[in-house]
Design an enzyme around this catalytic site. Structure first.
Site, PDB file in Angstrom:
ATOM      1  N   CYS A 115      12.066   7.894 -12.349  1.00  0.00           N
ATOM      2  CA  CYS A 115      11.452   7.446 -13.674  1.00  0.00           C
ATOM      3  C   CYS A 115      11.785   8.546 -14.755  1.00  0.00           C
ATOM      4  O   CYS A 115      11.418   8.316 -15.866  1.00  0.00           O
ATOM      5  CB  CYS A 115       9.973   7.126 -13.645  1.00  0.00           C
ATOM      6  SG  CYS A 115       9.523   6.092 -12.229  1.00  0.00           S
ATOM      7  N   HIS A 255       6.633   7.102 -20.393  1.00  0.00           N
ATOM      8  CA  HIS A 255       7.031   6.388 -19.121  1.00  0.00           C
ATOM      9  C   HIS A 255       5.760   5.352 -19.010  1.00  0.00           C
ATOM     10  O   HIS A 255       4.581   5.592 -19.104  1.00  0.00           O
ATOM     11  CB  HIS A 255       7.091   7.143 -17.916  1.00  0.00           C
ATOM     12  CG  HIS A 255       7.371   6.284 -16.911  1.00  0.00           C
ATOM     13  ND1 HIS A 255       8.412   5.209 -16.851  1.00  0.00           N
ATOM     14  CD2 HIS A 255       6.865   6.218 -15.647  1.00  0.00           C
ATOM     15  CE1 HIS A 255       8.436   4.866 -15.791  1.00  0.00           C
ATOM     16  NE2 HIS A 255       7.648   5.197 -14.945  1.00  0.00           N
ATOM     17  N   ASN A 285       6.678  -1.562 -14.726  1.00  0.00           N
ATOM     18  CA  ASN A 285       7.408  -0.400 -14.811  1.00  0.00           C
ATOM     19  C   ASN A 285       8.695  -0.218 -14.367  1.00  0.00           C
ATOM     20  O   ASN A 285       9.285  -1.016 -13.160  1.00  0.00           O
ATOM     21  CB  ASN A 285       6.781   0.611 -13.468  1.00  0.00           C
ATOM     22  CG  ASN A 285       7.142   1.918 -13.313  1.00  0.00           C
ATOM     23  OD1 ASN A 285       8.412   2.131 -13.955  1.00  0.00           O
ATOM     24  ND2 ASN A 285       6.678   2.505 -12.455  1.00  0.00           N
TER      25      ASN A 285
HETATM   26  O1  UT7 Z   1       6.834   5.378 -12.160  1.00  0.00           O
HETATM   27  C1  UT7 Z   1       5.966   6.113 -11.389  1.00  0.00           C
HETATM   28  C2  UT7 Z   1       5.442   5.391 -10.143  1.00  0.00           C
HETATM   29  N1  UT7 Z   1       4.079   4.899  -9.881  1.00  0.00           N
HETATM   30  C3  UT7 Z   1       3.116   5.002 -10.814  1.00  0.00           C
HETATM   31  O2  UT7 Z   1       3.065   5.514 -11.823  1.00  0.00           O
HETATM   32  C4  UT7 Z   1       1.846   4.423 -10.385  1.00  0.00           C
HETATM   33  C5  UT7 Z   1       0.742   5.318 -10.109  1.00  0.00           C
HETATM   34  N2  UT7 Z   1      -0.595   4.672  -9.475  1.00  0.00           N
HETATM   35  C6  UT7 Z   1      -1.235   3.602 -10.093  1.00  0.00           C
HETATM   36  O3  UT7 Z   1      -0.778   3.077 -10.868  1.00  0.00           O
HETATM   37  C7  UT7 Z   1      -2.423   3.038  -9.344  1.00  0.00           C
HETATM   38  O4  UT7 Z   1      -2.694   4.040  -8.285  1.00  0.00           O
HETATM   39  C8  UT7 Z   1      -2.099   1.717  -8.726  1.00  0.00           C
HETATM   40  C9  UT7 Z   1      -2.027   0.624  -9.673  1.00  0.00           C
HETATM   41  C10 UT7 Z   1      -1.036   1.613  -7.992  1.00  0.00           C
HETATM   42  C11 UT7 Z   1      -3.334   1.428  -7.750  1.00  0.00           C
HETATM   43  O5  UT7 Z   1      -4.548   1.252  -8.708  1.00  0.00           O
HETATM   44  P1  UT7 Z   1      -5.868   2.122  -8.199  1.00  0.00           P
HETATM   45  O6  UT7 Z   1      -6.858   1.939  -9.018  1.00  0.00           O
HETATM   46  O7  UT7 Z   1      -5.539   3.711  -7.776  1.00  0.00           O
HETATM   47  O8  UT7 Z   1      -6.270   1.378  -6.901  1.00  0.00           O
HETATM   48  P2  UT7 Z   1      -6.248   1.792  -5.349  1.00  0.00           P
HETATM   49  O9  UT7 Z   1      -5.019   1.807  -4.883  1.00  0.00           O
HETATM   50  O10 UT7 Z   1      -7.505   2.883  -5.390  1.00  0.00           O
HETATM   51  O11 UT7 Z   1      -6.710   0.526  -4.733  1.00  0.00           O
HETATM   52  C12 UT7 Z   1      -8.352   0.115  -5.240  1.00  0.00           C
HETATM   53  C13 UT7 Z   1      -8.650  -1.186  -4.501  1.00  0.00           C
HETATM   54  C14 UT7 Z   1      -7.985  -1.285  -2.832  1.00  0.00           C
HETATM   55  O12 UT7 Z   1      -8.868  -1.840  -2.102  1.00  0.00           O
HETATM   56  P3  UT7 Z   1     -10.288  -1.299  -1.377  1.00  0.00           P
HETATM   57  O13 UT7 Z   1      -9.595  -0.281  -0.297  1.00  0.00           O
HETATM   58  O14 UT7 Z   1     -11.110  -0.535  -2.365  1.00  0.00           O
HETATM   59  O15 UT7 Z   1     -11.026  -2.525  -0.510  1.00  0.00           O
HETATM   60  C15 UT7 Z   1      -6.566  -1.857  -2.943  1.00  0.00           C
HETATM   61  O16 UT7 Z   1      -6.649  -2.482  -1.440  1.00  0.00           O
HETATM   62  O17 UT7 Z   1      -7.613  -2.320  -4.789  1.00  0.00           O
HETATM   63  C16 UT7 Z   1      -6.920  -2.844  -3.617  1.00  0.00           C
HETATM   64  N3  UT7 Z   1      -5.851  -3.287  -4.270  1.00  0.00           N
HETATM   65  C17 UT7 Z   1      -5.230  -4.565  -4.856  1.00  0.00           C
HETATM   66  N4  UT7 Z   1      -6.250  -5.653  -4.907  1.00  0.00           N
HETATM   67  C18 UT7 Z   1      -5.826  -6.787  -5.606  1.00  0.00           C
HETATM   68  C19 UT7 Z   1      -4.510  -2.811  -4.355  1.00  0.00           C
HETATM   69  N5  UT7 Z   1      -3.403  -3.517  -4.964  1.00  0.00           N
HETATM   70  C20 UT7 Z   1      -4.060  -4.666  -5.280  1.00  0.00           C
HETATM   71  C21 UT7 Z   1      -3.473  -5.574  -5.817  1.00  0.00           C
HETATM   72  N6  UT7 Z   1      -4.373  -6.806  -5.804  1.00  0.00           N
HETATM   73  N7  UT7 Z   1      -2.381  -5.836  -6.291  1.00  0.00           N
END
Ligand code: UT7
Length: 330
Positions: A115, A255, A285
């Site tokens: 990225c 980004h 993204n």
């Molecule tokens: O270009 C560079 C690449 N990437 C990035 O910059 C991404 C950086 N990271 C992020 O943007 C965030 O970490 C994410 C959007 C990927 C995830 O958000 P988060 O607030 O960090 O969520 P999390 O991974 O801590 O997950 C929270 C909950 C989990 O459930 P439990 O374990 O609390 O029951 C996940 O399983 O949300 C759940 N979850 C979802 N629920 C519904 C994860 N993805 C989804 C989804 N829909 N798509």
């Protein structure tokens, strides 16, 4: 040899026609429009057609940038394509793009910094002009991330989209243009965001496919923390090098990975969120394409005035990061 100032002569971007909405994703994985919007800020993303690849998206963006610069492809001295989703491992997508642009002979290579690739590409392309080696350099950020995403993994598939953005660089006659660059990397974080199989370390096999190793994998939480920290640091280093204060910034083009990352980074920089140009709600993204598509939209909306100070800042797999300060002139 004294370095020549370098500026942007033309900009262009392209996103494929097909739009994938959060409602569409609700039918594919266990997710909701509400979760995606509140956790990421994304509503829609564009997906390449079956017969389109990274070089096709790059070609559309490149043609628009050349047109905007009032140049022909034949005027180019060098083509750099920043991508982590090349048409194939080799030859370089830049060579395939060169052929699609109908030219021969001019230097062409790919650059992979995920990225951060477009900022790396700008820095590399600008050096050739600054050193007096080349006059007109095409830098493209282009991705078809839809081809490497696991459409059954809700943690990642909701985040990404396809697209391309391009700029033509040339000497800046009035001394404006790029005022500074800052690039960085930390290979200790290589495992946080990667596509493991298909390269020399893990060649393609029935087993790697069965294990889903040809898909993008990400530790979202760790990348999130890294992103917020590094965007602030990279921005400050670049401002210092340019001798520009935060208050002088007209626009930040970050980004576009997650609205919460942009929000936290802007707060860390003590800059109002209104100064950040955001389009991730529509595109998700797009990795190396995110920053050039956003910059082109800002430009095409007639929001840029000569003398404006722009901060472009990105981060990504590698881990990598990069920033640049531009004094706008076009
Ligand atoms: O270009 C560079 C690449 N990437 C990035 O910059 C991404 C950086 N990271 C992020 O943007 C965030 O970490 C994410 C959007 C990927 C995830 O958000 P988060 O607030 O960090 O969520 P999390 O991974 O801590 O997950 C929270 C909950 C989990 O459930 P439990 O374990 O609390 O029951 C996940 O399983 O949300 C759940 N979850 C979802 N629920 C519904 C994860 N993805 C989804 C989804 N829909 N798509």
């Amino acid at each position: 040899m004294k370095a020549r100032p370098v500026g942007i002569a033309g900009l262009g971007s392209y996103v494929p026609e097909k739009i994938l909405t959060n409602a569409d994703l609700e039918r594919m994985v266990d997710t909701s429009d509400e979760w995606i919007r509140t956790r990421t800020g994304i509503s829609t993303r564009h997906i390449a057609a079956k017969n389109q690849s990274t070089s096709d998206l790059a070609c559309e963006a490149a043609k628009a940038a050349l047109d905007d610069a009032g140049m022909e492809a034949a005027d180019l001295d060098l083509i750099i394509v920043a991508t982590c989703t090349p048409d194939m491992l080799f030859p370089a997508t830049a060579c395939i793009l060169q052929e699609k642009l109908g030219i021969k002979g001019v230097a062409a290579f790919d650059l992979e910094a995920a990225c951060s690739g477009f900022i790396y590409g700008l820095a590399v392309g600008a050096q050739f002009i600054a050193a007096g080696i080349y006059e007109n350099v095409l830098v493209v950020g282009a991705e078809t991330l839809s081809r490497i995403v696991n459409w059954q993994d809700r943690n990642t598939c909701i985040l990404f989209g396809d697209g391309a953005g391009a700029v033509v660089l040339k000497p800046a006659e009035n001394g404006r243009g790029f005022l500074s660059f800052h690039l960085g990397a930390d290979g200790a974080g290589a495992d946080l965001l990667k596509l493991a199989a298909g390269g020399a370390a893990m060649p393609a096999s029935a087993e790697t496919i069965a294990q889903g190793k040809h898909f993008l994998h990400m530790n979202g939480n760790e990348v999130f923390k890294f992103a917020v920290r590094v965007m602030g640091d990279a921005a400050e280093k670049c401002l210092n090098k340019a001798g520009i204060s935060k208050e002088e910034i007209s626009f930040v083009v970050p980004h576009q990975a997650n609205m919460r990352i942009v929000d936290a980074a802007m707060r860390r920089l003590d800059l109002p969120l209104e100064k950040a140009f955001i389009n991730l709600d529509r595109y998700g993204n797009m990795s190396s394409a995110s920053i050039p598509v956003a910059l082109n939209e800002l430009y095409r909306a007639n929001r840029l005035t000569n003398g404006d100070i722009l901060l472009l800042v990105g981060f990504g797999a590698g881990l990598t990061w990069g920033s640049t300060i531009i004094e706008w002139s076009k």
